[in-house]
Motif scaffolding. Structure first.
Motif: not given
Lengths: 293, 285
Positions: B152-157
């Protein structure tokens, strides 16, 4: 098609831990047999334990690495078996470099920059062949250089005056100095350009024909290993997951990791690998997953 | 499988190098000599096409990449974007950088360890699109991460570079190159520092993005096998010059220049199993 000779080095169930917190089991129950005069390829990715295993075979492990189990036996040409794990003191010195030598990873950068090649080659003899006359040391050093295809005049050169390929050849000369029965080569060509790399690999194979030593060739470059090895062992997370002759590893891989590793290299002249341009297939989806993991 | 992107495929254009020349003056003691790193190289990138530049270290391929990236200025020759000479400073340069981006070899050195992945992506988006609101920048950042399959992008960000593997970092580097909306990507050995089993994943991603967004890609590598499968055209460099160029299949399967043949001979090829050993044995007699 290779006729296997006698074993020269046998490792049975070798386990090596790094005693850090938490402990890391770098090698888990690895067993290997190296036969006289053969090239055994040891393939695996960074962190799989291949270098640690090689250090274990040569008793070069330093704390926090500890061999926690297993047996390493060297079958000397004299017929005597040497229990490598039990060696210490003078006996260990007589084993290392004399019986089994090593070309280290990035070793072309491990020459001493303030000593010329002569001094570094002579060093091997002053350490391991006490009492060898200077003239003999000089003659042998020159002979070694010409053996690896370097002009003996280079004895007077300093490392920075040599190209990367030449430095690597000097390191191989050093490993050959005491006529070892086994040479362990850890990524001996990785930092070199392909054309130079080819020259070195060819040199190693030529020397093997002539001098008959066995080689453990460690690299992540599976296509190269398949091309040059008699047998190949594939290592994953400290374990040897598959072992076999080069042709069957290439043509009939059994372990899923071996298959995955083979698929990581698109074919140079054949068809395999065209999926990069044409789209993702099942096999490459798995590879892509690995990247995101 | 990838989310629809907000920017539509761009119109045709080209990035062209014309007779690029780069000389370096090397000084050792009192003597100065000139190294001709790149000698009269011309090449063209078009949307939706990948050109591979292959050769050994020191052949000048990275110098070409650096000139395209405007990190190095040519001694002579020029770089044309959409047919117009490209600027070397000011607004013109900013506009050029919006269109032409680099992916470097070392994913460990190209990301700042102090900043989150979000920072790495938001910065170029803000710089090149000052009109966007905070929410829009955020949205675009996460969309980019999804596009390079870091989800999930929000986590990687929120992560920092050291929390990612080499392959993941290189995906971030690709996302960052796309962030300004680049049409051309100069990828200098983008996978050679990655573990072998994840290299193809990253190359596949680049190939997929290239197809979807009709990017023009210059793929610089010493690996002939991936050059063949990943690119439409191969240019072979030797000592600063392009000695052979042509469709990938042709260059690999039917090389014309002696240096291309040498390179191909030196490349490991499992199909030649046992040949080297037999050759050496024959020579030994």
């Amino acid at each position: 098609m290779t006729v296997l000779g006698q074993a020269v080095l046998t490792a049975t169930n070798v386990s090596i831990d790094y005693e850090v917190d938490p402990p890391v089991q770098a090698v888990r129950g690895a067993s290997l047999t190296l036969h006289r005069g053969e090239i055994l390829g040891l393939a695996g990715e960074s962190g799989c334990g291949k270098t640690t295993l090689a250090y274990g075979l040569n008793r070069l492990l330093k704390a926090p690495a500890v061999m926690t189990g297993g047996e390493v036996v060297f079958h000397d040409a004299s017929g005597r078996d040497i229990d490598v794990v039990q060696l210490d003191g003078e006996a260990l010195r007589a084993y290392r470099w004399d019986k089994v030598s090593m070309v280290f990873q990035g070793s072309m950068n491990s020459l001493n920059p303030v000593m010329n090649v002569r001094k570094q080659l002579h060093d091997v003899f002053t350490t391991h062949r006490k009492g060898m006359p200077k003239a003999a040391r000089e003659a042998r050093s020159a002979e070694l250089l010409s053996l690896v295809g370097v002009d003996p005049a280079r004895l007077s050169s300093f490392p920075h005056e040599l190209s990367g390929g030449m430095r690597q050849r000097v390191m191989i000369a050093m490993a050959l100095a005491l006529d070892p029965q086994v040479m362990i080569m850890d990524e001996p060509t990785t930092a070199l350009d392909v054309v130079v790399q080819r020259g070195i690999v060819r040199e190693i194979m030529r020397l093997r024909e002539r001098l008959g030593f066995a080689v453990i060739f460690i690299t992540h470059d599976l296509p190269l290993l398949i091309e040059i090895s008699d047998r190949i062992a594939i290592m994953l997370e400290g374990e040897i997951v598959e072992q076999g002759d080069a042709a069957s590893i290439f043509g009939d891989p059994r372990h899923p990791y071996t298959k995955r590793l083979l698929q990581s290299f698109p074919s140079l002249r054949g068809e395999g690998g065209a999926f990069i341009r044409t789209g993702v297939t099942g096999a490459t989806a798995a590879v892509a997953e690995g990247g995101a993991a | 499988m990838t989310a629809e992107t907000s920017s539509p495929p761009v119109a045709a254009g080209s990035l062209r190098a014309e007779a690029l020349q780069k000389d370096f003056r090397l000084r050792s003691g009192v003597t100065v000599r000139t190294l001709h790193a790149v000698r009269g190289v011309s090449l063209e990138l078009e949307p939706g096409r990948t050109v591979a530049l292959v050769g050994e270290s020191g052949s000048g391929k990275s110098t070409i990449a650096r000139m395209f990236a405007k990190l190095e200025s040519p001694t002579s020759g020029r770089i044309l974007l959409d047919g117009r000479p490209s600027a070397n400073r000011g607004r013109g340069l900013a506009a050029y950088r919006r269109d032409v981006q680099m992916v470097f070899q070392d994913p460990f050195g190209s990301l700042n360890p102090f900043h989150s992945i979000r920072h790495h992506l938001e910065r170029p988006i803000r710089l090149h699109h000052p009109g966007l609101s905070t929410a829009e920048v955020r949205e675009r950042t996460e969309e980019l991460l999804e596009r390079v399959r870091l989800s999930p992008a929000a986590k990687f960000a929120e992560r920092r570079p050291h929390e990612l593997s080499g392959g993941q970092r290189q995906r971030v580097a690709i996302a960052r190159a796309l962030a300004p909306g680049a049409r051309f990507i100069i990828a200098d050995e983008p996978v050679s520092m990655l573990d072998v089993s994840i290299r193809l994943g990253v190359l596949n991603l680049l190939a997929e993005l290239q197809r979807q967004e009709r990017l023009g890609v210059l793929y610089i590598t010493h690996d002939l096998a991936t050059a063949r499968h990943f690119s439409d055209e191969i240019l072979v460099m030797y000592r600063g010059e392009i000695v052979e160029r042509g469709p990938s299949e042709r260059v690999i399967l039917d090389p014309q220049h002696v240096y291309t043949k040498t390179l191909l001979d030196a490349a490991a090829d499992p199909d030649r199993l046992g040949q080297l050993r037999d050759e050496v044995r024959r020579e030994a007699g």
